[in-house]
Design a protein around this motif. Sequence first.
Motif, short mmCIF file in Angstrom:
data_model
loop_
_atom_site.label_atom_id
_atom_site.label_comp_id
_atom_site.label_asym_id
_atom_site.label_seq_id
_atom_site.Cartn_x
_atom_site.Cartn_y
_atom_site.Cartn_z
N GLU A 11 47.39 29.96 8.59
CA GLU A 11 47.08 28.76 7.85
C GLU A 11 45.94 27.99 8.47
O GLU A 11 45.20 27.32 7.80
N MET A 12 45.80 28.09 9.73
CA MET A 12 44.71 27.32 10.34
C MET A 12 43.40 28.09 10.20
O MET A 12 43.37 29.30 10.05
N ASP A 13 42.38 27.39 10.33
CA ASP A 13 41.07 27.99 10.15
C ASP A 13 40.56 28.49 11.50
O ASP A 13 40.25 27.72 12.39
N LEU A 14 40.50 29.83 11.65
CA LEU A 14 39.99 30.44 12.88
C LEU A 14 38.58 30.95 12.67
O LEU A 14 38.04 31.61 13.55
N GLY A 15 38.09 30.75 11.58
CA GLY A 15 36.74 31.18 11.27
C GLY A 15 36.70 32.69 11.08
O GLY A 15 37.54 33.27 10.40
N PRO A 16 35.75 33.37 11.72
CA PRO A 16 35.64 34.81 11.55
C PRO A 16 36.77 35.57 12.23
O PRO A 16 36.95 36.75 11.98
N LEU A 17 37.56 34.89 13.08
CA LEU A 17 38.67 35.56 13.75
C LEU A 17 39.93 35.59 12.89
O LEU A 17 40.89 36.27 13.26
#
Length: 162
Positions: A11-17
Amino acid sequence: MTLASNPTVFEMDLGPLNPVWAELILGLVLFALTFLILAKGILPKIRRTLDEREDAIDGGTGRADDLRSEATQIREQYEAELAEARHEAARIRSAAIEEGSAAIAAARAEGSAERDAIIAAGTQKIATERAAAERELNADVDAWAHALAARIVGEPVGADRS
């Protein structure tokens, strides 16, 4: 954001990960497929080949050790036979020397006996001839002595007087 509308796992934004569900499932399926192919197909063949090589190396080493021990045993047997042959040759040589010494001693004894017989026969022959010569000469010497004395004196001497 719901799971159906959001294709990300977290749910959280890890970006490209932040992984995508579809890519994650596809990666897991491909990993499992690769793992099964390797585990069931290729790795047993590699393991079997490695085991065969190890067996060949160990077997070769074992055979080499067996051959080395057999060669050592044959060499020891050869050296024992050679020592026995040398001992036998020394014994034969010693016996030949003893036989040669005995033959030389026998020949010397025979030669000495023959020499002594020849000397004895020669001495006896000389003694016999001397005695015969003395008898002949004694008979003639008396006659010659009287004849010579008669010539010197001019008249018969000794037994010739009458």
